[in-house]
Design a protein around this motif. Structure first.
Motif, mmCIF file in Angstrom:
data_model
loop_
_atom_site.group_PDB
_atom_site.id
_atom_site.type_symbol
_atom_site.label_atom_id
_atom_site.label_comp_id
_atom_site.label_asym_id
_atom_site.label_seq_id
_atom_site.Cartn_x
_atom_site.Cartn_y
_atom_site.Cartn_z
ATOM 1 N N PRO A 1 3.364 9.066 -13.570
ATOM 2 C CA PRO A 1 4.460 8.335 -12.925
ATOM 3 C C PRO A 1 4.569 8.684 -11.445
ATOM 4 O O PRO A 1 4.135 9.752 -11.009
ATOM 5 C CB PRO A 1 5.690 8.804 -13.703
ATOM 6 C CG PRO A 1 5.325 10.171 -14.181
ATOM 7 C CD PRO A 1 3.858 10.131 -14.476
ATOM 8 N N LEU A 2 5.150 7.768 -10.685
ATOM 9 C CA LEU A 2 5.395 7.992 -9.261
ATOM 10 C C LEU A 2 6.819 8.506 -9.106
ATOM 11 O O LEU A 2 7.789 7.774 -9.313
ATOM 12 C CB LEU A 2 5.198 6.690 -8.479
ATOM 13 C CG LEU A 2 3.841 5.992 -8.648
ATOM 14 C CD1 LEU A 2 3.818 4.697 -7.849
ATOM 15 C CD2 LEU A 2 2.709 6.915 -8.210
ATOM 16 N N LEU A 3 6.955 9.765 -8.742
ATOM 17 C CA LEU A 3 8.266 10.372 -8.565
ATOM 18 C C LEU A 3 8.864 9.970 -7.221
ATOM 19 O O LEU A 3 8.158 9.426 -6.364
ATOM 20 C CB LEU A 3 8.137 11.895 -8.690
ATOM 21 C CG LEU A 3 7.586 12.411 -10.026
ATOM 22 C CD1 LEU A 3 7.472 13.922 -10.022
ATOM 23 C CD2 LEU A 3 8.435 11.934 -11.199
ATOM 24 N N PRO A 4 10.148 10.209 -6.991
ATOM 25 C CA PRO A 4 10.778 9.819 -5.729
ATOM 26 C C PRO A 4 10.008 10.310 -4.503
ATOM 27 O O PRO A 4 9.591 11.471 -4.441
ATOM 28 C CB PRO A 4 12.166 10.458 -5.812
ATOM 29 C CG PRO A 4 12.459 10.494 -7.277
ATOM 30 C CD PRO A 4 11.137 10.782 -7.931
ATOM 31 N N GLY A 5 9.807 9.405 -3.536
ATOM 32 C CA GLY A 5 9.051 9.732 -2.330
ATOM 33 C C GLY A 5 8.178 8.564 -1.917
ATOM 34 O O GLY A 5 8.306 7.448 -2.428
ATOM 35 N N ILE A 6 7.265 8.798 -0.969
ATOM 36 C CA ILE A 6 6.350 7.774 -0.475
ATOM 37 C C ILE A 6 4.988 7.967 -1.126
ATOM 38 O O ILE A 6 4.455 9.075 -1.168
ATOM 39 C CB ILE A 6 6.227 7.849 1.070
ATOM 40 C CG1 ILE A 6 7.602 7.663 1.720
ATOM 41 C CG2 ILE A 6 5.259 6.791 1.587
ATOM 42 C CD1 ILE A 6 7.595 7.851 3.227
ATOM 43 N N HIS A 7 4.403 6.865 -1.609
ATOM 44 C CA HIS A 7 3.126 6.933 -2.310
ATOM 45 C C HIS A 7 2.163 5.880 -1.755
ATOM 46 O O HIS A 7 2.561 4.774 -1.398
ATOM 47 C CB HIS A 7 3.323 6.702 -3.813
ATOM 48 C CG HIS A 7 4.239 7.694 -4.461
ATOM 49 N ND1 HIS A 7 3.789 8.883 -4.996
ATOM 50 C CD2 HIS A 7 5.594 7.673 -4.630
ATOM 51 C CE1 HIS A 7 4.827 9.545 -5.494
ATOM 52 N NE2 HIS A 7 5.920 8.827 -5.283
ATOM 53 N N THR B 1 0.833 -1.208 0.000
ATOM 54 C CA THR B 1 0.000 0.000 0.000
ATOM 55 C C THR B 1 0.864 1.251 0.000
ATOM 56 O O THR B 1 0.562 2.225 -0.684
ATOM 57 C CB THR B 1 -0.932 0.009 1.223
ATOM 58 O OG1 THR B 1 -1.759 -1.162 1.190
ATOM 59 C CG2 THR B 1 -1.816 1.242 1.231
ATOM 60 N N PHE B 2 1.947 1.217 0.782
ATOM 61 C CA PHE B 2 2.876 2.348 0.842
ATOM 62 C C PHE B 2 4.134 1.972 0.061
ATOM 63 O O PHE B 2 4.877 1.072 0.456
ATOM 64 C CB PHE B 2 3.223 2.697 2.294
ATOM 65 C CG PHE B 2 2.063 3.230 3.075
ATOM 66 C CD1 PHE B 2 1.733 4.574 3.028
ATOM 67 C CD2 PHE B 2 1.276 2.377 3.854
ATOM 68 C CE1 PHE B 2 0.649 5.068 3.739
ATOM 69 C CE2 PHE B 2 0.198 2.870 4.572
ATOM 70 C CZ PHE B 2 -0.117 4.215 4.504
ATOM 71 N N VAL B 3 4.347 2.666 -1.043
ATOM 72 C CA VAL B 3 5.488 2.378 -1.909
ATOM 73 C C VAL B 3 6.489 3.520 -1.814
ATOM 74 O O VAL B 3 6.115 4.694 -1.913
ATOM 75 C CB VAL B 3 5.034 2.200 -3.373
ATOM 76 C CG1 VAL B 3 6.239 2.006 -4.288
ATOM 77 C CG2 VAL B 3 4.085 1.028 -3.489
ATOM 78 N N ILE B 4 7.769 3.155 -1.611
ATOM 79 C CA ILE B 4 8.837 4.158 -1.543
ATOM 80 C C ILE B 4 9.633 4.115 -2.844
ATOM 81 O O ILE B 4 10.195 3.078 -3.204
ATOM 82 C CB ILE B 4 9.774 3.893 -0.342
ATOM 83 C CG1 ILE B 4 8.984 3.960 0.963
ATOM 84 C CG2 ILE B 4 10.911 4.904 -0.328
ATOM 85 C CD1 ILE B 4 9.803 3.605 2.190
#
Length: 246
Positions: free
Chosen positions: A61-67, A37-40
């Motif tokens: 896109p998912l940029l650097p960080g927590i998603h 659920t939480f992707v780093i």
């Protein structure tokens, strides 16, 4: 009575084991759900979200960080760091001569277009990228003769290749940082005649420069000494002979 107590103890032991196993299973499931659920996304990478039961990836896109993502969806990471691609390509010059050229390409993935890249070629497949670059280089190099490729216009050619390759790979979501043209491999017979011609050209250029320097030095001396002064300067002698007028 003793048998009854043993039976109760055995039941209690089984019950405790069942509780422990159930607790571990629930913990494992919860851990998996939380981690999915939480992707780093670390620095230097970008995440592509592939929706469940759908071949298409999310355009964002998912940029650097927590998603926070759907635990059932798959997240693929792609490096956005500068990549080095080294390859030896078989080419043909403007004269129709076949030769090989070592080429170094430095490129990186555009984070904002990483989703399009993943949809077209997957996780930045370098085999596909290298074959595409080789085809573009062949199209461009055939417009130049060997002398230009070998030295006189190498930087100009590299810059033009950078522009043409960038324009093409930009459609995939890639950015070319630099194109380096390195070693040129010619057939032995052609290499010998070409090197002789190249050295002769260099020697002729050197002599022209030396001759120009000699003429410039004489012109400078004429400006220093009066017109009636006789100046004798030998091309192979560094001694200056000046004869004053009588």
């Amino acid at each position: 009575m003793l048998f009854s107590n043993l039976k109760i103890n055995k039941f209690n032991t089984i019950q405790k084991i069942a509780i422990v196993v159930t607790t571990l299973a629930i913990t494992a499931i919860l851990y998996k759900l939380i981690t999915r659920t939480f992707v780093i996304i670390p620095l230097g990478e970008v995440g592509i979200l592939s929706v469940t039961n759908n071949e298409q990836s999310s355009n964002q896109p998912l940029l650097p960080g927590i998603h926070l993502v759907n635990p059932l969806d798959k997240v693929v990471t792609i490096s956005t760091r500068v990549q080095n691609l080294n390859q030896t390509i078989e080419l043909m010059s403007k004269e129709g001569i076949n030769f090989k050229l070592d080429v170094n390409i430095q490129y990186h993935v555009d984070p904002q277009k990483s989703s399009e890249l993943y949809q077209q070629i997957g996780n930045a497949n370098q085999d596909i990228i290298s074959s595409r670059i080789a085809a573009l280089i062949r199209q461009e190099i055939v417009n130049y003769d060997l002398q230009s490729i070998y030295g006189t216009e190498r930087k100009v050619i590299a810059n033009k290749l950078n522009q043409s390759i960038n324009a093409d790979l930009k459609l995939l979501g890639l950015v070319v940082d630099k194109v380096n043209l390195q070693n040129v491999f010619l057939p032995d017979v052609i290499a010998k005649s070409f090197q002789d011609k190249f050295l002769a050209t260099q020697l002729a250029d050197k002599r022209r420069i030396e001759a120009k320097g000699f003429v410039d030095s004489q012109n400078a001396l004429r400006e220093v000494f009066p017109p009636q002064t006789v100046i004798n300067v030998a091309a192979d002698d560094s001694t200056l002979h000046v004869k004053e007028p009588k």
